[in-house]
Design a protein around this motif. Structure first.
Motif, PDB file in Angstrom:
ATOM      1  N   MET A  93       0.945  -1.347   0.045  1.00 33.43           N
ATOM      2  CA  MET A  93       0.018  -0.019  -0.122  1.00 33.43           C
ATOM      3  C   MET A  93       0.950   1.145  -0.164  1.00 33.43           C
ATOM      4  O   MET A  93       1.787   1.151   0.777  1.00 33.43           O
ATOM      5  CB  MET A  93      -1.049   0.013   1.340  1.00 33.43           C
ATOM      6  N   ALA A  94       0.649   2.077  -0.883  1.00 35.38           N
ATOM      7  CA  ALA A  94       1.684   3.458  -0.955  1.00 35.38           C
ATOM      8  C   ALA A  94       0.652   4.638  -1.592  1.00 35.38           C
ATOM      9  O   ALA A  94      -0.602   4.179  -2.188  1.00 35.38           O
ATOM     10  CB  ALA A  94       2.700   3.346  -1.713  1.00 35.38           C
ATOM     11  N   SER A 115      -2.391 -11.562  -8.931  1.00 34.05           N
ATOM     12  CA  SER A 115      -2.012 -10.674  -8.541  1.00 34.05           C
ATOM     13  C   SER A 115      -2.683  -9.562  -9.089  1.00 34.05           C
ATOM     14  O   SER A 115      -3.507  -9.588 -10.132  1.00 34.05           O
ATOM     15  CB  SER A 115      -0.454 -10.201  -8.715  1.00 34.05           C
ATOM     16  N   GLY A 116      -2.812  -8.307  -8.423  1.00 31.52           N
ATOM     17  CA  GLY A 116      -3.477  -7.144  -8.943  1.00 31.52           C
ATOM     18  C   GLY A 116      -3.569  -5.664  -8.324  1.00 31.52           C
ATOM     19  O   GLY A 116      -2.801  -5.749  -6.999  1.00 31.52           O
ATOM     20  N   LEU A 117      -3.967  -4.624  -8.832  1.00 33.35           N
ATOM     21  CA  LEU A 117      -4.243  -3.480  -7.801  1.00 33.35           C
ATOM     22  C   LEU A 117      -5.642  -3.611  -7.495  1.00 33.35           C
ATOM     23  O   LEU A 117      -6.636  -3.718  -8.351  1.00 33.35           O
ATOM     24  CB  LEU A 117      -4.015  -2.499  -8.836  1.00 33.35           C
ATOM     25  N   PHE A 118      -6.171  -3.341  -6.109  1.00 33.78           N
ATOM     26  CA  PHE A 118      -7.379  -3.467  -5.610  1.00 33.78           C
ATOM     27  C   PHE A 118      -8.188  -2.375  -6.397  1.00 33.78           C
ATOM     28  O   PHE A 118      -7.716  -1.380  -6.432  1.00 33.78           O
ATOM     29  CB  PHE A 118      -7.306  -2.970  -4.177  1.00 33.78           C
ATOM     30  N   CYS A 121      -5.567   5.228  -0.943  1.00 36.44           N
ATOM     31  CA  CYS A 121      -3.851   4.770  -1.172  1.00 36.44           C
ATOM     32  C   CYS A 121      -4.165   3.863  -2.526  1.00 36.44           C
ATOM     33  O   CYS A 121      -5.338   3.132  -2.737  1.00 36.44           O
ATOM     34  CB  CYS A 121      -3.256   4.214  -0.065  1.00 36.44           C
ATOM     35  N   ASP A 122      -3.176   3.496  -3.180  1.00 39.14           N
ATOM     36  CA  ASP A 122      -3.109   2.173  -4.167  1.00 39.14           C
ATOM     37  C   ASP A 122      -2.636   0.909  -3.061  1.00 39.14           C
ATOM     38  O   ASP A 122      -1.645   1.230  -2.395  1.00 39.14           O
ATOM     39  CB  ASP A 122      -2.360   2.418  -5.096  1.00 39.14           C
ATOM     40  N   VAL A 123      -3.318   0.029  -3.551  1.00 32.99           N
ATOM     41  CA  VAL A 123      -2.968  -1.196  -2.718  1.00 32.99           C
ATOM     42  C   VAL A 123      -2.708  -2.636  -3.907  1.00 32.99           C
ATOM     43  O   VAL A 123      -3.505  -2.724  -4.719  1.00 32.99           O
ATOM     44  CB  VAL A 123      -4.336  -1.638  -1.931  1.00 32.99           C
ATOM     45  N   THR A 157       9.188   0.104   3.833  1.00 29.60           N
ATOM     46  CA  THR A 157       8.699  -0.345   5.077  1.00 29.60           C
ATOM     47  C   THR A 157       9.427  -1.259   5.849  1.00 29.60           C
ATOM     48  O   THR A 157      10.533  -1.871   5.422  1.00 29.60           O
ATOM     49  CB  THR A 157       7.279  -0.875   4.829  1.00 29.60           C
ATOM     50  N   VAL A 158       8.926  -1.703   7.148  1.00 30.81           N
ATOM     51  CA  VAL A 158       9.834  -2.506   7.911  1.00 30.81           C
ATOM     52  C   VAL A 158       8.846  -3.646   8.180  1.00 30.81           C
ATOM     53  O   VAL A 158       8.115  -3.659   8.746  1.00 30.81           O
ATOM     54  CB  VAL A 158      10.413  -2.048   9.246  1.00 30.81           C
TER      55      VAL A 158
END
Lengths: 115, 598
Positions: free
Chosen positions: A1-2, A58-61, A73-75, B394-395
């Motif tokens: 997440m960012a 996989s993917g982006l939510f 945020c993007d996850v 991140t950690v």
């Protein structure tokens, strides 16, 4: 997440993850999941049989998934297959030798532990 | 996921491009279609994802490739002719109130086209149609139908879309009626049948009828479609033989019934596009619900197929942030056109670049602008994007539960055990009968197991309520390997428990077994003692009875005062059942007992 993640970040994460296991020919197939968009299946080639094997998804939510949770945020999300990774990394051809009730104790006792 | 059989030569012909098999498969992979091998006749078996149902036929696939190669661009909506036919809807079974339809004329149904149509029908039934329960397709030879004179247009609102306006009026049009029938009072010859049967007999005796009998089992009156001659379709079960489609059919009536109007209308669009790609001319059909028809459309009139396009707006920024690189406007518009969409660039008052994107009527998957970005990515080629490692630091750390599990595994290995990883799914037989245990016993491993509703295999029908049976199976399958065999597993078990929010209690368990000549209770007890001590906990082992173990040679595992498991010498009946010809001592207890006093 960012704050901002793209499909390139997603692809880069797996390229690096699988490189650590010596898998460098990763391919991404666009796919459909109800909860991510874009979505990708990850494929790698089996070193012995040369078959293209799916090793993860996989993917982006999707925004509809994140909004109700208040996530702004993007996850990235994924699920990877442990046994298929093992097969690609070691060349094992029958995963039943490794785990499950049909496991062969002789194989477990003699096979070199790589990780 | 649906697997569709496609003749590569036919695909090449419809696509209009000579391309060798390898390149073709690579292009299909890029679109999200996986090659699963070939049939005996050399057809490709292609696995599809359930979002692009419009690709489920060779026609749809050819359209996708034409767009991909840039030979087709933008939105294509087949033109439709004004309706001549009407489907009257009255007295339908309330369980299946909705219907839609179209007429397609001027087809040349060669064997390949006919096969493709049948396959598309089957795949749509399996996916959107939910095995025909939500939507079922019937295709009929129009020349075999005799329309009743259509009554004057209904009194309800018209939902006729803007394309053409010449709705059938009394005198000129023809009609069929979607209604209901008594299961025993009607007779017809079903498809692939050669005698008249009542609808109930069809569900009991006809090979297709029997397969779909469940769909109408609860209905008092069965769904039925009549023309002026009589009953010709018994949806969703089977069509009548009279209107069967053959290679000589040129004009078709396509009808779909179901429990959801949106679903049957979209299924119809996909079939109309496929038949149009084969040279058919689509003619709209009027669907007239009577004022007292069940469902939510009573009194309404529709013209179908509804080939209206939809719109989505997406900002240029969003496209760039999701795909992770800059694009110029022309590339975005080009990618949209090569996805079969059409975009118009707009600059907002605040200077925001965005696109108004038109979505064709066969796309059932576009819900949100993000779906348009995915199309742009596929058209551009996701594998042409350069992967980059995300600039996020991140950690990381292990979950407390994983740390405990790993510590227990490591200690067990130190005590001479070989670590196993078994499946969480198993069968009643393995965890109860073969362990001499009854689910109703008051013993470790007993309880109501979580059942799989529709198991794929008789060997995997429940989640295991305890792990020792898995360890014993490994012993059973390795009697030809050298002894001693000291095996252990730390893993998940589950049992039904009303007090849990989910109705299921799941927990981690530790199971171990020592198989070795001369082994006895004390050997298991000693290792258990060492393990528990390593976690600063205390072990007591008061005697207990457990059906899997020998009476007087088994004990409860009591850790820090709580009874959490069992240890002992396995019962000879259990050993014989597993073909073990030497003594086995074993234990199983809850992992969370080792957390120590909190």
């Amino acid at each position: 997440m960012a704050e901002e993640l793209s499909v390139r970040d997603l692809m880069g994460t797996f390229t690096e993850f699988y490189r650590q296991f010596g898998i460098t020919d990763l391919e991404f197939k666009p796919t459909y999941n109800p909860y991510t968009e874009p979505s990708f299946e990850l494929f790698g080639r089996h070193p012995e049989t040369d078959e293209l094997i799916e090793i993860g998804n996989s993917g982006l939510f999707r925004p509809e998934m994140l909004e109700p949770l208040g996530v702004d945020c993007d996850v990235m999300a994924w699920g990877l297959a442990l046994e298929r990774l093992h097969m690609l990394a070691t060349g094992a051809e029958d995963i039943r030798d490794v785990h499950g009730t049909l496991v062969d104790l002789e194989y477990l006792r003699t096979e070199e532990v790589t990780y | 996921m649906p697997v569709v059989e496609v003749d590569p030569d036919e695909l090449r012909e419809l696509t209009g491009r000579r391309i060798d098999d390898d390149d073709l498969l690579e292009d299909l992979f890029g679109l999200g279609i996986e090659y699963e091998g070939e049939t005996d006749d050399g057809e490709f078996k292609l696995e599809f994802e359930p979002d692009r149902l419009d690709w489920l036929s060779v026609e749809g696939l050819a359209r996708a490739l034409q767009y991909h190669y840039g030979e087709a661009r933008g939105i294509h909506v087949p033109s439709t002719n004004d309706p001549e036919w009407t489907i009257e809807v009255q007295d339908t079974p309330p369980e299946r109130p909705y219907v839609t339809g179209a007429v397609v004329r001027g087809l040349d149904l060669d064997p390949e086209t006919l096969d493709s149509l049948i396959q598309l029908q089957e795949k749509l039934h399996a996916t959107m149609g939910r095995s025909r329960s939500k939507g079922a397709i019937g295709v009929h030879d129009l020349t075999m139908l005799k329309g009743a004179p259509a009554p004057a247009a209904g009194t309800g609102d018209s939902d006729t879309p803007g394309r053409g306006d010449g709705t059938a009026r009394g005198g000129r049009g023809k009609s069929v009626t979607y209604t209901s029938m008594d299961p025993d009072d009607e007779r017809f010859v079903p498809l692939e049948g050669n005698e008249e049967m009542s609808p109930r007999e069809v569900t009991e005796r006809h090979h297709i009828g029997g397969e779909y009998a469940d769909l109408v089992a609860e209905m008092e009156r069965y769904p039925a479609i009549y023309d002026d001659i009589g009953l010709f379709s018994f949806p969703p079960v089977v069509n009548g033989r009279r209107t069967a489609v053959s290679e000589s059919s040129r004009d078709l009536l396509v009808e779909m019934t179901g429990t959801d109007q949106w679903t049957v209308d979209r299924m119809l669009n996909i079939v109309c596009y496929a038949l149009s790609a084969r040279g058919g001319r689509v003619e709209r059909v009027t669907v007239q619900y009577t004022d007292d028809a069940p469902g939510e459309h009573a009194g309404r009139r529709f013209d179908r197929p509804d080939l209206e396009t939809k719109g989505k707006r997406i900002t240029h920024d969003r496209i760039e942030s999701v795909l992770g690189r800059e694009f110029d406007r022309e590339t975005v518009l080009d990618c949209l056109e090569r996805s079969g969409l059409e975009g118009t660039h707009e600059t907002g008052e605040d200077g925001t670049d965005s696109y108004e994107v038109e979505i064709p009527p066969y796309r059932v998957d576009v819900l949100h602008p993000i779906d348009v970005v995915d199309d742009i990515g596929r058209a551009y080629g996701f594998n042409d994007l350069q992967p980059r490692y995300p600039d996020v630091s991140t950690v990381g750390g292990r979950h407390e539960r994983s740390r405990l599990e790993d510590a227990v595994r490591e200690t067990l290995v130190g005590l001479g055990f070989e670590d196993l990883l078994n499946f969480y799914m198993t069968s009643q037989q393995e965890v109860f009968e073969r362990m001499n245990l009854d689910p109703t016993d008051d013993a470790v491993g007993a309880g109501r197991p979580v059942r799989i509703k529709e198991p794929f295999s008789a060997e995997y029908t429940i989640l295991r309520p305890w792990a020792l049976p898995s360890v014993l199976q490994v012993l059973e399958n390795n009697t030809h390997r050298s002894y001693p065999q000291h095996l252990a597993e730390v893993g998940l078990v589950a049992v039904c428990d009303e007090s849990e929010n989910t109705g299921v209690a799941e927990y981690r368990t530790v199971a171990g077994a020592l198989a070795e000549p001369g082994v006895s209770y004390e050997d298991a007890r000693a290792r258990l003692q060492a393990l528990v001590r390593a976690f600063d906990s205390t072990l007591e082992t008061p005697p207990t009875d457990h059906p899997s173990f020998i009476d007087g040679r088994s004990a409860s595992v009591v850790i820090d005062g709580a009874s959490v498991g069992v240890v002992g010498e396995l019962h000879p009946a259990v050993l014989v059942e597993h073909d073990l010809e030497l003594p086995v001592v074993a234990f199983e207890f809850r992992l969370d007992a080792l957390r120590g006093p909190q």
